[in-house]
Scaffold this active site. Structure first.
Site, PDB file in Angstrom:
ATOM      1  N   GLU A 126       0.816  -1.225   0.000  1.00  0.00           N
ATOM      2  CA  GLU A 126       0.000   0.000   0.000  1.00  0.00           C
ATOM      3  C   GLU A 126       0.848   1.271   0.000  1.00  0.00           C
ATOM      4  OE1 GLU A 126      -2.788  -0.208   3.276  1.00  0.00           O
ATOM      5  OE2 GLU A 126      -3.892  -1.871   2.356  1.00  0.00           O
ATOM      6  N   GLY A 184      -6.273  -0.178  15.313  1.00  0.00           N
ATOM      7  CA  GLY A 184      -6.680  -1.192  16.288  1.00  0.00           C
ATOM      8  C   GLY A 184      -8.095  -1.021  16.818  1.00  0.00           C
ATOM      9  N   GLU A 216     -10.934  -1.826  15.660  1.00  0.00           N
ATOM     10  CA  GLU A 216     -11.819  -2.992  15.548  1.00  0.00           C
ATOM     11  C   GLU A 216     -11.654  -3.901  16.771  1.00  0.00           C
ATOM     12  OE1 GLU A 216     -10.843  -1.623  12.471  1.00  0.00           O
ATOM     13  OE2 GLU A 216     -12.999  -1.257  12.492  1.00  0.00           O
ATOM     14  N   THR A 252      -8.954   5.633  16.347  1.00  0.00           N
ATOM     15  CA  THR A 252      -7.528   5.629  16.013  1.00  0.00           C
ATOM     16  C   THR A 252      -7.219   6.551  14.828  1.00  0.00           C
ATOM     17  OG1 THR A 252      -7.958   3.613  14.765  1.00  0.00           O
ATOM     18  CG2 THR A 252      -7.010   3.365  16.967  1.00  0.00           C
ATOM     19  N   ASN A 281     -13.061   4.990  13.552  1.00  0.00           N
ATOM     20  CA  ASN A 281     -14.329   4.501  14.084  1.00  0.00           C
ATOM     21  C   ASN A 281     -14.242   4.192  15.582  1.00  0.00           C
ATOM     22  OD1 ASN A 281     -12.731   2.152  12.642  1.00  0.00           O
ATOM     23  ND2 ASN A 281     -13.812   1.225  14.374  1.00  0.00           N
ATOM     24  N   ASP A 337     -18.585   1.849  11.251  1.00  0.00           N
ATOM     25  CA  ASP A 337     -17.156   1.867  10.900  1.00  0.00           C
ATOM     26  C   ASP A 337     -16.869   2.982   9.891  1.00  0.00           C
ATOM     27  OD1 ASP A 337     -14.455   1.268  10.768  1.00  0.00           O
ATOM     28  OD2 ASP A 337     -14.698  -0.456   9.444  1.00  0.00           O
ATOM     29  N   LYS A 387     -15.247   7.550   4.538  1.00  0.00           N
ATOM     30  CA  LYS A 387     -15.971   6.321   4.216  1.00  0.00           C
ATOM     31  C   LYS A 387     -17.465   6.540   4.037  1.00  0.00           C
ATOM     32  CE  LYS A 387     -13.348   2.571   6.440  1.00  0.00           C
ATOM     33  NZ  LYS A 387     -13.466   1.623   7.588  1.00  0.00           N
ATOM     34  N   CYS A 405     -12.792 -15.173  12.766  1.00  0.00           N
ATOM     35  CA  CYS A 405     -11.877 -15.651  11.715  1.00  0.00           C
ATOM     36  C   CYS A 405     -12.014 -14.880  10.397  1.00  0.00           C
ATOM     37  CB  CYS A 405     -12.140 -17.127  11.416  1.00  0.00           C
ATOM     38  SG  CYS A 405     -12.415 -18.138  12.877  1.00  0.00           S
ATOM     39  N   CYS A 418      -9.587 -12.169   8.405  1.00  0.00           N
ATOM     40  CA  CYS A 418      -8.387 -12.584   7.668  1.00  0.00           C
ATOM     41  C   CYS A 418      -8.683 -13.699   6.666  1.00  0.00           C
ATOM     42  CB  CYS A 418      -7.309 -13.071   8.636  1.00  0.00           C
ATOM     43  SG  CYS A 418      -6.602 -11.751   9.648  1.00  0.00           S
ATOM     44  N   MET A 465      -0.285 -17.138  12.237  1.00  0.00           N
ATOM     45  CA  MET A 465      -1.526 -17.584  12.882  1.00  0.00           C
ATOM     46  C   MET A 465      -1.272 -17.683  14.387  1.00  0.00           C
ATOM     47  SD  MET A 465      -4.669 -18.529  12.812  1.00  0.00           S
ATOM     48  CE  MET A 465      -5.737 -19.351  14.015  1.00  0.00           C
TER      49      MET A 465
HETATM   50 CA    CA Z   1     -12.240   0.479  11.062  1.00  0.00          CA
END
Ligand code: CA
Length: 717
Positions: free
Chosen positions: A98, A210, A212, A269, A289, A334, A361, A637, A640, A680
């Site tokens: 990115e 962070g 979320e 954040t 968010n 979000d 967003k 899960c 990811c 993982m």
């Molecule tokens: Ca977010």
């Protein structure tokens, strides 16, 4: 010159030569004795006057105004057809790319996945040094959106890196040696850094991500020479019983209810956007968010929850609050306001205005007066379902009843990935247009059945199953065309679209615009394209062999203009929307591609075999267990491994995992972290043995569905 080049072919010698060449390559460089010039010798004078040195790309958005507009015009709408590959450099990592590279004094500083810095000769691509901060792979557990990095900052001979694990690291620009490093966050908490630092008057500014997972957002300023913390600005209030850091926090706390500090810290954040106006002496930051997303849980009874989803203006020397504008009061979707902030001077209603522009967003394009944060205009740049418009008198969105999904699910457009995400837009003062990489799709939001805050993992507080894709493949196929993306040229004066280019899919690259009447953008399906800036006419393209999400840059050395782009598919969409990624079978080839006129370089062929092989064990679980597994999978899960257990292939597709055959083996990975060195981490603290069994059963079910699909495909005509 060429003799020098041959003889000084090692390390620092080469770099000094390159620095000399860069100094001589354009008329605007400082006129001091060039032999005394060090690498990355960027300072306040040079950065503030960046427009007089268009050959360099000295900070994230090129200048403090972050317009991503280059005055270079040798490559232009007449000549761009002759653009070709000058050099490429493989990063050697295989996750999302990115970053915006910095180019100054002849050296390119690029970053790849896992916060690795690559210093390259900007003319040839020759590697000068590489720095790997050695981030523990298990840190991937705390990333919402891939193990990405968006770039470094440079200042007075140093390169500053925000590493994924929260360290700020100062490197010697000539050697890559570490001068100092400092932990900017509590390492026990799920903070990450993916954004690029900025430097203002010797202070390195760095935020974090962070929200979320459950953190309290803040921005920090460190002394560039010593690494000492100078100031810190929190974006949301802490526990009022402990007192507030400043008046701004006392003011913000009045807009919150409940005990948000016990749910991870409120979020907010500062993970990407910053801009700076040296004349007004203001630093602008974009705030993210809430934790959780769902305001009903985060702040029961309502409240605007400052400074979530806000643009905040601060004094760069002290971190003192000056003003704020909240794009989404009481955010619950979000809807971050961390998206790219651009400063420009526009004539509005016959008067020159110092404006700040953002397409966050939430789907609206905002033009603010950047002296005091007054809203000048706001119009939606995509179709939105959560609000009808922004009321210019109150400065607030007028929400559609039910959009907060209090009582029943609501299909909200834009989705949690936004109408526009981190992918930088650009502003061309010649055309007056802003070039936005737009995402166009919605998401279903609903109240969760049984929310419990689980420290250290995703805590978004919405209904995981109802937010997933339908089980029916036919329904999923029908949804595919609705997941759209486009390049939009937006006129900020009239708040209207000037032109658009519809792309084949969503999650395309950031943009660059130039005085050559050009806009450059890479696409999800692997094309790097140049359009005319005034009309959006495609003029040139290059097959990049991989999905592109990063924005291009341009620079000039010895009268030769280069256009450069970091390529490599990844990021949030690539992980979550596996269904759509697998349909296109995009590889990740993480590289720098650099172009110039007349070059004819070619890329080596890519060998890409994306097929997942399914051989699941027999299904023995009850319907109830499968439903529980679907819910757990979606909460824990999915971020990811992909919606409905279909992976974007940057991360293993669990439906093809051999660990499905044995519960103990499965638990050794899921609960005990047997594969922590491959990214993982152990989830034993958050996922019970019963939940782990249910998740495995659900993935087995999804694998059998895939087997059936493959069989049907084989017998289909
Ligand atoms: Ca977010």
């Amino acid at each position: 010159m060429s003799r020098l080049h041959r003889n000084a072919g090692r390390g620092v010698g080469l770099m000094i030569f390159v620095a000399l060449a860069a100094c001589q390559g354009h008329g605007g460089a400082p006129a001091e004795n060039p032999t005394r010039r060090a690498l990355a010798a960027v300072d306040a004078a040079r950065l503030t006057a960046a427009d007089s040195e268009p050959g360099s790309w000295m900070s994230y958005g090129r200048t403090y105004s972050e317009q991503r507009y280059s005055p270079l015009a040798r490559v232009n709408d007449k000549t761009v057809a002759d653009l070709g590959l000058a050099w490429s450099h493989d990063f050697g990592t295989e996750r999302g790319i990115e970053a915006t590279s910095i180019v100054v004094d002849g050296v390119m500083y690029a970053t790849s996945a896992w916060s690795i810095v690559h210093a390259l000769d900007a003319r040839t691509g020759k590697p000068l040094w590489r720095y790997d901060p050695g981030v523990a792979k298990a840190k991937a557990k705390h990333t919402c959106c891939d193990v990405v990095n968006r770039g470094v900052a440079v200042w007075e001979g140093q390169v500053f890196l925000g590493a994924l694990d929260g360290r700020l690291i100062a490197l010697d620009a000539a050697t890559g040696a570490v001068n100092w490093e400092v932990a900017t966050v509590d390492a026990a908490l799920p903070y990450t850094i993916t954004g690029a630092p900025r430097v203002i008057r010797g202070k390195v500014l760095i935020g974090n991500g962070g929200a979320e997972f459950g953190v309290r957002g803040f921005l920090s300023a460190y002394d560039a020479k010593t690494g000492k913390l100078v100031w810190r600005f929190y974006t949301v209030p802490g526990d009022p019983a402990l007192g507030f850091e400043n008046q701004a926090m006392a003011m913000a706390a009045k807009t919150w209810n409940g005990t948000w500090w016990e749910l991870g810290g409120g979020g907010g954040t500062v993970w990407d956007a910053m801009a700076h106006d040296p004349e007004l002496d203001l630093l602008y930051i974009g705030v993210g968010n809430g934790t959780p997303w769902n305001r009903e849980i985060r702040s029961p009874g309502g409240g605007d929850n400052l400074f979530l989803s806000s643009i905040v203006a601060l004094r760069p020397d002290t971190g003192e609050y000056v003003w704020h504008y909240q794009t989404t009061p009481g955010e619950t979707w979000d809807y971050t306001a961390t998206q790219h902030i651009i400063l420009a001077d526009l004539e509005l209603d016959g008067k020159p205005r110092k404006v700040l522009m953002q397409a966050p967003k939430n789907g609206f394009f905002y033009v603010l007066d950047r002296t005091d944060g007054t809203l000048l205009s706001a119009e939606n740049y995509i179709g939105v379902t959560w609000a009808t418009h922004v009321d210019l008198k109150t400065g607030r969105p007028v929400e559609v009843p039910g959009a907060r999904y209090e009582d029943k699910p609501f299909l909200v457009v834009p989705s949690y990935l936004g109408g526009h995400n981190w992918h930088p837009m650009s502003f061309n003062p010649d055309t007056g247009l802003v070039y936005i990489p737009v995402l166009d799709f919605g998401a279903n939001y609903a109240q969760p059945e049984n929310f419990r805050y689980r420290p250290g993992i995703s805590n978004v507080g919405t209904h995981g199953i109802l937010g997933s894709l339908p089980d029916s493949q036919a329904e999923r196929n029908a949804l595919r065309p609705l997941i759209k993306g486009r390049l939009v040229a937006w006129d900020p004066k009239t708040q209207k679209e000037a032109w658009r280019v519809e792309h084949k899919g969503s999650w395309n690259g950031g943009t660059l615009t130039t005085a050559g009447n050009l806009v450059f953008q890479g696409t999800a399906d692997g094309s790097f394209v140049a359009y005319s800036a005034d009309e959006g006419k495609p003029l040139w393209s290059f097959p990049a062999q991989t999905g592109i999400v990063a924005p291009p840059i341009t620079y000039e050395i010895d009268g030769e203009q280069y256009v450069s782009l970091n390529v490599g598919w990844g990021g949030a969409f690539a992980l979550v929307f596996g269904e759509f990624v697998q349909a296109k079978s995009l590889p990740n080839v993480s590289r720098v591609l650099t172009f110039k006129l007349g070059a004819r370089g070619e890329l080596p062929a890519v060998d890409w075999k994306p097929a997942v092989h399914f051989s699941p064990p027999q299904q023995t679980a009850s319907a109830e267990t499968l439903q529980k597994g679907f819910a757990e999978y979606s909460d824990v899960c999915m971020g990811c491994h992909g919606l409905n257990a279909v992976s974007g292939l940057l991360i293993p597709d669990l439906r093809g995992s051999g660990f499905l055959h044995d519960q103990a083996a499965w638990d050794s990975v899921v609960r005990d972290g047997a594969l922590r060195d491959r990214g993982m981490a152990a989830f034993g603290d958050q996922v019970s043995p019963e939940e782990s069994r249910a998740i495995r059963a659900y993935v087995i079910q999804q694998a059998w569905r895939a087997v059936d699909l493959q069989k049907n495909a084989e017998v289909a005509p």
